[in-house]
Scaffold this motif. Structure first.
Motif, PDB file in Angstrom:
ATOM      1  N   VAL A 147      34.332  35.046  49.134  1.00  0.00           N
ATOM      2  CA  VAL A 147      35.633  35.564  49.527  1.00  0.00           C
ATOM      3  C   VAL A 147      35.866  36.892  48.826  1.00  0.00           C
ATOM      4  O   VAL A 147      35.286  37.168  47.780  1.00  0.00           O
ATOM      5  CB  VAL A 147      36.781  34.588  49.170  1.00  0.00           C
ATOM      6  CG1 VAL A 147      36.737  33.347  50.037  1.00  0.00           C
ATOM      7  CG2 VAL A 147      36.744  34.211  47.697  1.00  0.00           C
ATOM      8  N   HIS A 148      36.726  37.729  49.403  1.00  0.00           N
ATOM      9  CA  HIS A 148      36.994  39.044  48.817  1.00  0.00           C
ATOM     10  C   HIS A 148      37.609  38.950  47.435  1.00  0.00           C
ATOM     11  O   HIS A 148      37.429  39.847  46.609  1.00  0.00           O
ATOM     12  CB  HIS A 148      37.923  39.836  49.744  1.00  0.00           C
ATOM     13  CG  HIS A 148      37.318  40.130  51.080  1.00  0.00           C
ATOM     14  ND1 HIS A 148      38.073  40.458  52.183  1.00  0.00           N
ATOM     15  CD2 HIS A 148      36.021  40.127  51.506  1.00  0.00           C
ATOM     16  CE1 HIS A 148      37.292  40.650  53.220  1.00  0.00           C
ATOM     17  NE2 HIS A 148      36.048  40.449  52.841  1.00  0.00           N
ATOM     18  N   LEU A 149      38.360  37.873  47.161  1.00  0.00           N
ATOM     19  CA  LEU A 149      38.997  37.726  45.854  1.00  0.00           C
ATOM     20  C   LEU A 149      37.984  37.762  44.710  1.00  0.00           C
ATOM     21  O   LEU A 149      38.324  38.093  43.582  1.00  0.00           O
ATOM     22  CB  LEU A 149      39.766  36.405  45.776  1.00  0.00           C
ATOM     23  CG  LEU A 149      41.057  36.256  46.580  1.00  0.00           C
ATOM     24  CD1 LEU A 149      41.645  34.878  46.332  1.00  0.00           C
ATOM     25  CD2 LEU A 149      42.057  37.332  46.217  1.00  0.00           C
ATOM     26  N   ALA A 150      36.747  37.417  45.007  1.00  0.00           N
ATOM     27  CA  ALA A 150      35.725  37.382  43.964  1.00  0.00           C
ATOM     28  C   ALA A 150      35.401  38.762  43.416  1.00  0.00           C
ATOM     29  O   ALA A 150      34.768  38.869  42.362  1.00  0.00           O
ATOM     30  CB  ALA A 150      34.453  36.724  44.501  1.00  0.00           C
ATOM     31  N   HIS A 151      35.828  39.833  44.094  1.00  0.00           N
ATOM     32  CA  HIS A 151      35.644  41.173  43.537  1.00  0.00           C
ATOM     33  C   HIS A 151      36.567  41.404  42.342  1.00  0.00           C
ATOM     34  O   HIS A 151      36.238  42.161  41.437  1.00  0.00           O
ATOM     35  CB  HIS A 151      35.894  42.237  44.608  1.00  0.00           C
ATOM     36  CG  HIS A 151      34.867  42.246  45.694  1.00  0.00           C
ATOM     37  ND1 HIS A 151      35.007  41.523  46.857  1.00  0.00           N
ATOM     38  CD2 HIS A 151      33.667  42.883  45.790  1.00  0.00           C
ATOM     39  CE1 HIS A 151      33.949  41.715  47.620  1.00  0.00           C
ATOM     40  NE2 HIS A 151      33.128  42.535  47.008  1.00  0.00           N
ATOM     41  N   GLY A 152      37.731  40.779  42.355  1.00  0.00           N
ATOM     42  CA  GLY A 152      38.683  40.966  41.270  1.00  0.00           C
ATOM     43  C   GLY A 152      38.786  39.793  40.321  1.00  0.00           C
ATOM     44  O   GLY A 152      39.416  39.898  39.274  1.00  0.00           O
ATOM     45  N   CYS A 153      38.172  38.666  40.676  1.00  0.00           N
ATOM     46  CA  CYS A 153      38.221  37.462  39.844  1.00  0.00           C
ATOM     47  C   CYS A 153      36.811  36.910  39.685  1.00  0.00           C
ATOM     48  O   CYS A 153      35.981  37.037  40.585  1.00  0.00           O
ATOM     49  CB  CYS A 153      39.085  36.373  40.478  1.00  0.00           C
ATOM     50  SG  CYS A 153      40.653  36.896  41.179  1.00  0.00           S
ATOM     51  N   ASP A 154      36.577  36.280  38.562  1.00  0.00           N
ATOM     52  CA  ASP A 154      35.371  35.485  38.395  1.00  0.00           C
ATOM     53  C   ASP A 154      35.736  34.071  38.829  1.00  0.00           C
ATOM     54  O   ASP A 154      36.496  33.377  38.151  1.00  0.00           O
ATOM     55  CB  ASP A 154      34.909  35.506  36.936  1.00  0.00           C
ATOM     56  CG  ASP A 154      33.513  34.907  36.756  1.00  0.00           C
ATOM     57  OD1 ASP A 154      33.065  34.174  37.659  1.00  0.00           O
ATOM     58  OD2 ASP A 154      32.895  35.164  35.713  1.00  0.00           O
ATOM     59  N   ILE A 155      35.245  33.652  39.984  1.00  0.00           N
ATOM     60  CA  ILE A 155      35.597  32.362  40.572  1.00  0.00           C
ATOM     61  C   ILE A 155      34.342  31.506  40.632  1.00  0.00           C
ATOM     62  O   ILE A 155      33.331  31.907  41.207  1.00  0.00           O
ATOM     63  CB  ILE A 155      36.182  32.524  41.987  1.00  0.00           C
ATOM     64  CG1 ILE A 155      37.345  33.524  41.996  1.00  0.00           C
ATOM     65  CG2 ILE A 155      36.631  31.175  42.538  1.00  0.00           C
ATOM     66  CD1 ILE A 155      37.897  33.800  43.380  1.00  0.00           C
TER      67      ILE A 155
END
Length: 268
Positions: A147-155
């Motif tokens: 998901v795109h959120l993984a660019h700003g978060c370590d998930i």
């Protein structure tokens, strides 16, 4: 993708006067082509906190999602409903262009951070370690849960808990999450209250599941470290489903609880 990947940059707001603020959520804070609901919830909470201008936190945020905006510039309009000694209430409308995407009511007060609760039923500590297992991979391009959120978060999701359970039990999805290059804060904890893939994966419904209403409670400020997230559901209907998140910090404290009502994706 272009633009900053830092969560702290995503939460920056510029005051335009009369309780109006300008912000931006770029493509790193999206699910598919549309802005992520948890990121918008956090931005609304930040607008209310700034407008209040006091030593308080957004302890409850209740948001209705009218439509899904595109990444880019956003305007947040705040209306102070009450300034109280212990509790204040501020409404926030998140707009893009001439349309309102989110209407939120934010309750501001002081979360309980330094005292032990009288009672706590915390399902996370017994199931998840303070840090992700070494074998658990972070989301990156090509990951099953990319998901795109993984660019700003370590998930780091536990893929073994994401799909249908072999024992036929209800879905219980586990995530370890933290922002990149900074410690988690209150606003990031709110984002984590909507970080999970839809629980409808458990019944083989994998499409877009738009959130209609989302309410989140802040119980404590998070400690510096990984946030542990468990996502569950009570019922997945033919059209509507509920989804609950419990977010726990590395010290074992519940920091955010959330519940949302969303629409079941169409069968593929």
């Amino acid at each position: 993708m272009s633009g900053s990947t830092l969560f702290t940059d995503a939460m920056v707001l510029a005051a335009l006067g009369d309780g109006v603020y300008s912000g931006e959520l770029n493509e790193h804070w999206t699910i598919g082509p549309k802005v992520h609901g948890g990121a918008m919830l956090a931005l609304c909470a930040n607008a209310a906190r700034i407008e209040h201008a006091g030593e308080v936190e957004p302890i409850a945020v209740s948001a209705n999602f009218l439509w899904a905006p595109d990444p880019g510039q956003l305007q947040l309009v705040t209306t102070v409903r009450k300034r109280g000694r212990r509790v204040s209430l501020i409404d926030v409308e998140l707009n893009q262009g001439h349309r309102t995407a989110v209407r939120a009511a934010i309750t501001l007060g002081e979360p309980e951070c330094d005292v032990a609760p009288l009672l706590s039923v915390n399902p996370v500590v017994a199931l998840m370690t303070p840090e992700p297992p070494p074998s658990l991979q972070h989301i990156r391009p090509g990951h099953l849960a990319d998901v795109h959120l993984a660019h700003g978060c370590d998930i780091r999701p536990s893929l073994t808990t994401m799909g249908p359970r072999s024992d036929g039990g209800p879905p219980v999805t586990e995530y370890w999450v933290r922002p990149r290059d900074t410690a988690p804060d209150v606003l990031f904890a709110f984002l984590c209250g909507d970080v999970s893939a839809p629980v409808t994966f458990a019944v083989n419904r994998f499409g877009w599941a738009p959130t209609v209403q989302l309410t989140a409670y802040l119980r404590a400020r998070p400690a510096d470290g990984w946030l542990r997230v468990i996502c569950t559901t009570t019922q997945i209907g033919q059209e509507w489903f509920d989804e609950d998140h419990v977010v726990v910090d590395c010290e074992g404290r519940i920091v955010v609880q959330s519940r949302q009502l969303a629409m079941v994706p169409a069968a593929q």
